[in-house]
Design a protein around this motif. Structure first.
Motif, short mmCIF file in Angstrom:
data_model
loop_
_atom_site.label_atom_id
_atom_site.label_comp_id
_atom_site.label_asym_id
_atom_site.label_seq_id
_atom_site.Cartn_x
_atom_site.Cartn_y
_atom_site.Cartn_z
N MET A 99 45.04 54.89 45.85
CA MET A 99 45.84 54.22 46.84
C MET A 99 46.12 52.80 46.34
SD MET A 99 44.96 53.87 50.89
CE MET A 99 44.56 55.60 50.89
N ASN A 100 47.35 52.37 46.41
CA ASN A 100 47.70 51.04 45.93
C ASN A 100 47.37 49.98 46.97
OD1 ASN A 100 48.62 52.00 43.51
ND2 ASN A 100 50.75 52.08 44.14
N ARG A 101 46.73 48.91 46.50
CA ARG A 101 46.36 47.78 47.35
C ARG A 101 46.68 46.48 46.62
NH1 ARG A 101 46.00 50.16 52.19
NH2 ARG A 101 44.30 51.65 52.29
N ALA A 102 47.09 45.48 47.38
CA ALA A 102 47.51 44.20 46.80
C ALA A 102 46.33 43.30 46.44
CB ALA A 102 48.44 43.47 47.78
N ILE A 103 46.49 42.56 45.37
CA ILE A 103 45.50 41.54 44.98
C ILE A 103 45.63 40.37 45.95
CG2 ILE A 103 44.79 39.88 43.21
CD1 ILE A 103 45.91 41.85 41.11
N ALA A 104 44.51 39.97 46.55
CA ALA A 104 44.50 38.86 47.50
C ALA A 104 43.93 37.59 46.86
CB ALA A 104 43.69 39.22 48.73
N ASP A 105 42.99 37.73 45.94
CA ASP A 105 42.31 36.59 45.33
C ASP A 105 41.48 37.11 44.17
OD1 ASP A 105 41.55 33.97 44.96
OD2 ASP A 105 40.35 33.83 46.79
N TYR A 106 40.73 36.21 43.52
CA TYR A 106 39.87 36.56 42.39
C TYR A 106 38.54 35.81 42.49
CZ TYR A 106 44.42 37.70 40.35
OH TYR A 106 45.67 38.20 40.13
N HIS A 107 37.54 36.33 41.81
CA HIS A 107 36.29 35.62 41.58
C HIS A 107 35.70 36.16 40.28
CE1 HIS A 107 34.67 39.27 43.56
NE2 HIS A 107 33.59 39.05 42.81
N LYS A 108 34.67 35.51 39.78
CA LYS A 108 33.98 35.99 38.58
C LYS A 108 32.66 36.62 38.99
CE LYS A 108 35.84 33.39 34.75
NZ LYS A 108 35.48 32.61 33.57
N ASP A 109 32.28 37.68 38.28
CA ASP A 109 31.01 38.34 38.56
C ASP A 109 29.88 37.65 37.80
OD1 ASP A 109 31.12 39.24 35.91
OD2 ASP A 109 31.46 41.34 36.45
N ASP A 110 28.69 38.21 37.87
CA ASP A 110 27.51 37.62 37.22
C ASP A 110 27.61 37.58 35.70
OD1 ASP A 110 26.41 37.29 39.73
OD2 ASP A 110 25.19 39.12 39.62
N GLU A 111 28.48 38.42 35.14
CA GLU A 111 28.67 38.46 33.69
C GLU A 111 29.90 37.69 33.25
OE1 GLU A 111 28.56 42.54 32.47
OE2 GLU A 111 26.53 42.82 33.24
N ASN A 112 30.48 36.89 34.17
CA ASN A 112 31.62 36.03 33.90
C ASN A 112 32.92 36.81 33.66
OD1 ASN A 112 32.26 33.30 33.98
ND2 ASN A 112 32.42 33.18 31.75
#
Length: 70
Positions: free
Chosen positions: A1-14
């Motif tokens: 199902m297609n969903r829009a990107i709302a924002d970003y963040h980095k995980d624990d592994e950068n």
């Protein structure tokens, strides 16, 4: 199902992770030749993809949300 990107963040592994408007997270790596996403490497590139739709496999599977959608 297609969903829009709302924002970003980095995980624990950068690694960059997209926050989708459905409440799920999805990694957005640039890892050629398997995944070609050079836009993820710059702030301008990431901003240009806000609203772009990605296939959310978690929605397809009925997975619980990764974050609360406001």
């Amino acid at each position: 199902m297609n969903r829009a990107i709302a924002d970003y963040h980095k995980d624990d592994e950068n690694h960059w992770v997209a926050r989708l408007n459905c409440g799920h997270f999805q990694h957005v790596r640039h890892n050629p030749p398997w995944t070609n996403r050079p836009w993820v490497e710059t702030l301008t590139g990431r901003k240009s993809m806000i609203g772009h739709e990605l296939n959310c496999k978690k929605c397809d599977e009925g997975a619980p949300l990764d974050y609360q959608v406001l």
